[in-house]
Design a protein around this motif. Structure first.
Motif, mmCIF file in Angstrom:
data_model
loop_
_atom_site.group_PDB
_atom_site.id
_atom_site.type_symbol
_atom_site.label_atom_id
_atom_site.label_comp_id
_atom_site.label_asym_id
_atom_site.label_seq_id
_atom_site.Cartn_x
_atom_site.Cartn_y
_atom_site.Cartn_z
ATOM 1 N N GLU A 76 0.370 0.598 -2.430
ATOM 2 C CA GLU A 76 1.966 1.026 -2.490
ATOM 3 C C GLU A 76 1.958 2.264 -3.432
ATOM 4 O OE1 GLU A 76 4.567 -1.440 -3.506
ATOM 5 O OE2 GLU A 76 3.729 -2.094 -5.219
ATOM 6 N N LEU A 126 8.692 6.002 -9.007
ATOM 7 C CA LEU A 126 7.310 5.811 -9.014
ATOM 8 C C LEU A 126 6.368 6.226 -9.725
ATOM 9 C CD1 LEU A 126 7.253 6.459 -5.191
ATOM 10 C CD2 LEU A 126 7.268 4.318 -6.307
ATOM 11 N N ALA A 151 16.177 1.268 -5.850
ATOM 12 C CA ALA A 151 16.076 1.545 -4.207
ATOM 13 C C ALA A 151 17.128 2.476 -4.101
ATOM 14 C CB ALA A 151 15.361 0.967 -3.553
ATOM 15 N N ALA A 206 11.434 9.175 -5.257
ATOM 16 C CA ALA A 206 11.479 8.434 -5.611
ATOM 17 C C ALA A 206 10.852 8.488 -7.001
ATOM 18 C CB ALA A 206 11.113 6.561 -4.838
ATOM 19 N N ALA A 261 3.838 2.696 -4.715
ATOM 20 C CA ALA A 261 4.072 2.809 -7.100
ATOM 21 C C ALA A 261 3.142 2.204 -7.524
ATOM 22 C CB ALA A 261 5.263 1.514 -6.388
ATOM 23 N N ASN A 301 8.956 3.262 -0.866
ATOM 24 C CA ASN A 301 7.976 3.274 -1.563
ATOM 25 C C ASN A 301 7.257 3.243 -0.895
ATOM 26 O OD1 ASN A 301 6.067 2.030 -3.654
ATOM 27 N ND2 ASN A 301 7.351 0.030 -3.174
ATOM 28 N N SER A 327 6.427 11.258 -2.472
ATOM 29 C CA SER A 327 6.360 9.945 -2.880
ATOM 30 C C SER A 327 5.030 9.550 -3.001
ATOM 31 C CB SER A 327 7.203 8.878 -2.017
ATOM 32 O OG SER A 327 6.635 8.578 -1.159
#
Lengths: 275, 426
Positions: B98, B383, B205, B380, B100, B308, B133
């Motif tokens: 992912e 992240l 989020a 985001a 993140a 994410n 992201s």
């Protein structure tokens, strides 16, 4: 009043067994419930409808049987190696006096201090150089190394509990050193060896982190690695198949314990008679 | 767990710097045969595994000179596995994770820059917030594959019985949700259930909907602000739980999945969940359970949510970066993304794949509303905040739990969040 004591004892024992066995019962029950029932507010021990698909899904998932076989090979091999190395080493450690013994005991304790994350990378590189990084033999060596200090610690306690006078009496009767070890020490040590073997087997069978990092090929994955495949991203868990997988995963341990339990009590009796 | 992650990261990076000289490249082939690439996949659902196998099979058939081998792995412990693999120089060529989780690996220089392999057409197909992201220091370090948003699942019958007009349209406001929850709270039943045992992910989020960003800057220099935009949602939840009493209290201490049980049982009329739960609800809800996905939630700044995505990256040390990047581009083609997201009940990150899925599923099981919520996914900032994972677990989650249990007030919450960030990012 006295008549009531025995039934009360049995009742208490039954309650205790129920208490100990309840998580297992719950696991078995969860393994045959449907996903809808597992995610329902209605709680029941018995499933409203037996859902065997969880088992077929668990068995299909990423080769559970192959992983179980890998785990069994590694656990049995590392148990055998640990015990073989630990028995003579523990005897020496327990019977030895002076600075060497203190250093040995100190080293065992120190070796338990390092977190595994500190040693995993050098270990990985060493095993890769030896061609054992993605290999069950490499994992067996790592498990043996990892379990050995505790096995030594356990066994040297058992050796220390055997009165040295018994050995001296054997020697006075004319028995050689080897005869003393074979006929006096080993029978008395048998329960300790069995307990250590059980501990080693379970440690290796359940070990996750080393296997996670060292094993790269799916065909070499052990059971704990495969079981994590039932847990997905975003907190998704395939609860039914995971429970089914856990039930199947517990079977070899139960069988192993069943076999060794007899040896454990047998060893205790043997020690008593010989002593 | 996350504290352990930090320990793992620190220890392994330090040792790794000393020992990487011993390491080799990612792919092991060097002979005359076809190029062989390893693809560590985290697909866990049977349908998604099958979809992944089909995509890889299609690639292998079309590219006999570049063969991809799937290496399945689990989400649990994958960070530990990857950090060891990268430091030891034995990471797979293609990595599924992912955003993140993968961003720190990019910062540490383990990931290839995919910018040269990203066509203008593909770039235009990925919404800017989603592309942001997976962009680190101006380089695209991964291609997004799947997204989730937070949506409201509602028991249609229960809402109708409560005299509520079920919202339709492009979005609904949080105030609307609050009113509906209040109206549906009667006869021992509650309007809303929200599994907030680990609330940070949801609050962070959903903060962009109120103009909340939490973080400015990147790495250890990132600054955290817990101002009105960041505090709006926790305060709304607090008001709904303790003033309106329209949230089933036990759900505040449960996981999202656990909060589905009272939803099925009719104890709550609505529940906020990750969009992927649509598949579970379709499978597990009792027969005749009439449910619907409500329109995307909008705060004072609109229906934005932080993205994410799950991603595919290429190991910089791979002997075949170009071929691996081409495979990633193939994997993220429109048809493939539609297939894998349908299997996982997630949202495709490209506009074309989202449209393809919308056409195919035509409103089935709330897909329209779920796909619509995906259009509002934006960048985001968290992240790229270096110690976000540590802050989330050791500071934010306990602080939010105390706030929702009314042990601290809003000012206390803001102080804990900001002071906690300063401590962990020292």
């Amino acid at each position: 009043m006295r008549v009531l004591v025995r039934p009360a004892q049995y009742f208490a024992l039954a309650l205790y067994i129920l208490f100990l066995g309840f998580p297992v019962l719950w696991l078995v029950s969860a393994s045959v419930k449907s996903s809808g029932e597992l995610n329902s507010l209605t709680v029941s021990l018995l499933p409203s409808e037996w859902h065997w698909d969880n088992y077929s899904e668990a068995l299909d998932k990423q080769g559970l049987i192959r992983s179980a076989a890998n785990s069994l090979i590694v656990a049995l091999a590392s148990t055998a190696l640990s015990v073989l190395i630990a028995v003579p080493a523990a005897y020496v450690l327990a019977r030895l006096k002076g600075k060497v013994r203190a250093a040995g005991v100190g080293w065992i304790l120190v070796s338990q201090v390092f977190p595994v994350v500190l040693i995993i990378l050098p270990l990985f590189l060493i095993l890769r150089t030896l061609g054992l990084a993605d290999n069950l033999a490499g994992l067996t060596l790592v498990h043996t190394t990892y379990m050995l200090p505790f096995a030594l610690w356990m066994l040297q306690g058992y050796v220390a509990a055997i009165p040295v006078e018994l050995e001296e009496a054997g020697a006075v009767d004319g028995a050689s050193r080897l005869t003393v070890l074979r006929t006096i020490v080993f029978p008395l040590l048998a329960p300790g060896v069995v307990a250590t073997a059980m501990f080693s087997f379970v440690s290796s069978w359940n070990e996750f982190f080393f296997a996670l990092v060292l094993l790269q090929s799916p065909e070499n994955y052990t059971l704990p690695i495969t079981l994590t495949m039932f847990v997905g991203g975003e907190g998704k868990v395939a609860l039914g198949p995971l429970a089914a997988g856990a039930v199947l995963a517990a079977i070899p341990s139960i069988v192993f314990f069943g076999i060794l339990r007899k040896k454990l009590t047998g060893g205790l009796m043997a020690g008593a008679v010989k002593g | 767990m996350k504290t352990r992650r930090t320990l793992v990261a620190g220890a392994l990076t330090a040792v790794g710097l000393l020992l990487t000289a011993c390491g080799g490249g990612g792919s092991g082939d060097g002979g005359d045969g076809p190029v062989s690439l390893t693809f560590q996949s985290l697909s866990d659902q049977p349908a998604a595994i099958a979809a992944t196998q089909k995509i890889v099979g299609d690639w292998n058939k079309a590219h006999p000179d570049v063969q991809v081998k799937i290496v399945p792995a689990g989400w649990d412990g994958v960070y530990d596995k990857l950090i060891t693999q990268f430091n030891a120089g034995s990471a797979p060529d293609i990595v599924h994770y992912e955003a993140a989780g993968i961003a720190p690996f990019a910062t540490d220089g383990f990931l290839a820059d995919l910018t040269p392999y990203l066509s203008a057409e593909k770039r235009a197909d990925i919404p800017k917030g989603v592309l942001d992201s997976v962009t680190v220091d101006g380089k695209v370090i991964a291609q997004p594959t799947e997204l989730q948003s937070y949506v409201v699942f509602a028991n249609k019958t229960q809402l109708q019985q409560a005299g509520v007009t079920i919202p339709t349209g492009a979005s609904m406001t949080w105030d609307q949700l609050r009113e509906i929850a209040k109206a549906a709270t009667k006869d021992g039943k509650f309007g809303l259930g929200w599994g907030l045992s680990s609330p940070t992910a949801a609050f962070v989020a959903l903060a962009p909907g109120f103009g909340g960003k939490y973080f400015e800057g990147t790495g250890n220099d990132a600054k955290l602000t817990a101002g009105p935009g960041e505090q709006a949602l926790p305060q709304l939840v607090d008001a709904m739980a303790h003033q309106d009493k329209s949230i089933l209290p036990v759900t505040l201490t449960q996981s999202g999945t656990k909060a589905l049980a009272p939803f099925y049982a009719g104890q709550i009329a609505m529940t906020v969940q990750g969009s992927y739960q649509a598949a579970n609800i379709a499978k597990d809800a009792p027969k005749g359970f009439d449910w619907v996905v409500l329109p995307p939630l909008a705060g004072s700044a609109g229906p934005a949510q932080a993205a994410n995505p799950q991603t595919l990256s290429v190991n910089k040390d791979s002997a075949h970066v170009k071929e691996a990047a081409e495979f990633v581009d193939f994997f993220t083609g429109t048809e493939n993304l539609a297939a894998i997201n349908e299997a996982d009940a997630l949202i495709p990150p490209t506009t074309s794949a989202r449209q393809a899925l919308a056409t195919k599923l035509a409103g089935k099981n709330g897909w329209d509303a779920i796909l619509a919520s995906g259009e509002h996914l934006t960048s985001a900032p968290y992240l790229f905040a270096g110690k976000y994972a540590q802050w989330k677990d050791t500071v934010a989650t306990p602080a939010y739990q105390q706030f929702l249990a009314q042990k601290i007030d809003a000012a206390g919450l803001a102080k804990q969040l900001e002071d906690g960030w300063k401590n962990v990012s020292k």
